[in-house]
Design an enzyme around this catalytic site. Structure first.
Site, PDB file in Angstrom:
ATOM      1  CD  GLU A   1      -3.171   0.699   5.260  1.00  0.00           C
ATOM      2  OE1 GLU A   1      -2.717   0.114   4.261  1.00  0.00           O
ATOM      3  OE2 GLU A   1      -2.446   1.223   6.117  1.00  0.00           O
TER       4      GLU A   1
ATOM      5  CB  ALA B   1     -13.645   8.187  -7.324  1.00  0.00           C
TER       6      ALA B   1
ATOM      7  CG  ASN C   1      -4.328   2.228  -3.952  1.00  0.00           C
ATOM      8  OD1 ASN C   1      -5.081   2.328  -2.991  1.00  0.00           O
ATOM      9  ND2 ASN C   1      -3.011   2.217  -3.839  1.00  0.00           N
TER      10      ASN C   1
ATOM     11  CD  GLN D   1      -2.757   1.399   0.229  1.00  0.00           C
ATOM     12  OE1 GLN D   1      -2.431   2.126  -0.719  1.00  0.00           O
ATOM     13  NE2 GLN D   1      -3.918   0.750   0.278  1.00  0.00           N
TER      14      GLN D   1
END
Lengths: 304, 304
Positions: free
Chosen positions: B101, B139, B135, B59
DNA sequence: TGTGTTTCACGTGAAACACA
DNA sequence: TGTGTTTCACGTGAAACACA
């Protein structure tokens, strides 16, 4: 042309949110030089007890996005409440919430005892108005919801479309167009509410003279999957069925004088003549299909 | 034509979020028939300790929207975690986070000891891939960020544009166009990153043959506030400078004889004359801007 | 000034075309 | 099949026009 040109600053602001304003480390919120609430002109934020705040009675949206609410609460745990809420003092020593319901609820969920708030003496009217405008500025309202919010601002606060536009950051014409949605028959309003019909389709349909035709048109738009542009054209054709000719060929509605001259010329030359006149300016077009005709024509024209 | 037609179901989904899936009363999350994570095909969610989870090492977005995070946490306090996170079991008995997450961090902030999770045996590769795709589906990525994410999927997972498109729900051509942004000179990429230049402008600029011209064009677009359509036209003109004439006006490559005649006629009449000749067939067009000129012209033509 | 209404420029996203 | 690239239909939002 004030829409998004490349350097339009409105575009820049998108999607960044409050992140840049947030302190990176936990801090006593009262000491943080937090950004003031948009509506608050004066007054430093003060820490007040979350228990001493009453819910905003004008807030109609009771169902909040729970996921977002949780996220906000987690941030408050980590960083403290950042943007102060807006409250007004009540006679009984308590406070009534005006703006910031999500921040308030999130703070309670995060176990906070106090919250930074800006105190402001506002009338019932002002409080309601601030609430409606705040709701409008959240991005997730469908066109019918927006229409009803605008309508309320007009009806309850006697605001002109112009004033509503200024207050909410929209264009006056857009405000007017949203309001017009309320004139749609209920069945069509429903379609807009559910997203079956877009704002653009609905607005085009409004040009029709009665509710029955609007319902018919809405169904047709859906059945045929018409684009907004096609819908506009179809409705315009339905309303103006006479004009068979194209506007580019004005010789069909020819001025009688022009026609007279044209036909005379045509006979004299033995060639097809078109006169494209617009109030004394225009073109004379002479068509030939043999070089011989062209030569004859030249002779006529050169001979002075 | 697969873009948003009125009944397009994609439009319906917008802005509603998970609300409809959320239980209205607090419930033991493990008992809730929660919606499975998009990527999880099998396996019931299990409650696992939040302490036993390691952060997703792939991430890259460490800066989360703090407000949203807090809101999510508050929701978790109220309703429990709803959508299970996705983890994979590690050799040491702990778990590594793959997707979720925000839900995980919000749960910890909300003081939860456990979280519903779907366990799945995935390779390092798969874990990374899921992270990147997740990811992309948020948006708020700017065009350059999207471009880099697509590029990574191609480079590290040897996915074709077609596969990337399928995996992320985009169109193949769009994937390709995003990837092309990476061929822009750095200065122009920066403009796209910051929103000074839109995706559409940048894509049009890519038609130019070298970086210097691209930089020049980008500056010109900004200085003149060109629309995307104007930018496309300007660049197309720059690349095809020869054709001065429009296809509908072949008289610019005028036959010398025709030209001779036309100019002669123009002088004789004192009016603009156009001769549109195609091998002995055609039109003579005479323009007038005053009624007086028209009358003079008629005289010439009628007199035989 | 205020409102009602229609039209169309806007950037996006994908269809369409080109090539290997 | 896979990719590179250009073109343009899409719905939105506001400019433009009309009227009082």
């Amino acid at each position: 042309m004030t829409t998004a040109t490349p350097a339009d600053p409105k575009r820049r602001a998108l999607g960044k949110g409050l992140d840049s304003l947030l302190p990176r480390v936990p801090a006593k919120p009262a000491e943080t030089p937090a950004a003031p609430a948009p509506e608050a002109e004066g007054g430093k934020p003060r820490e007040i007890s979350v228990e001493s705040i009453d819910r905003n009675p004008y807030q109609t949206r009771t169902v909040m996005n729970q996921e977002q609410l949780s996220e906000l609460s987690a941030s408050i745990t980590a960083n403290g409440v950042v943007q102060p809420i807006l409250v007004r003092p009540l006679a009984n020593g308590r406070f009534q919430l005006i703006a910031g319901e999500r921040r308030w609820r999130a703070s309670m969920l995060a176990g906070k005892k106090t919250i930074p708030a800006i105190l402001r003496q506002v009338s019932d009217e002002q409080a309601l108005e601030i609430t409606i405008v705040e709701n409008l500025q959240r991005a997730d309202l469908n066109p019918m919801e927006q229409a009803r919010a605008f309508e309320r601002l007009g009806r309850e606060f006697h605001m002109t479309q112009e004033q509503i536009a200024t207050r909410t950051g929209k264009d006056r014409a857009s405000v007017g167009n949203f309001l017009r949605l309320l004139k749609l028959p209920n069945s069509v309003q429903q379609m807009v509410e559910s997203g079956t019909l877009t704002f653009g389709h609905a607005r085009a349909i409004l040009a029709l003279p009665d509710p029955e035709m609007m319902e018919e048109a809405a169904q047709l738009v859906i059945d045929r999957g018409l684009s907004v542009r096609n819908t506009e054209a179809w409705i315009s054709a339905k309303l103006n069925p006479v004009k068979v000719e194209k506007p580019g060929k004005p010789e069909i509605h020819e001025d009688p004088n022009v026609r007279e001259v044209r036909e005379q010329l045509q006979r004299a030359l033995g060639l097809k003549v078109t006169i494209d006149d617009h109030k004394g300016r225009g073109k004379v077009i002479i068509e030939y299909s043999k070089l011989e005709d062209f030569d004859t024509l030249l002779e006529s024209l050169s001979r002075r």
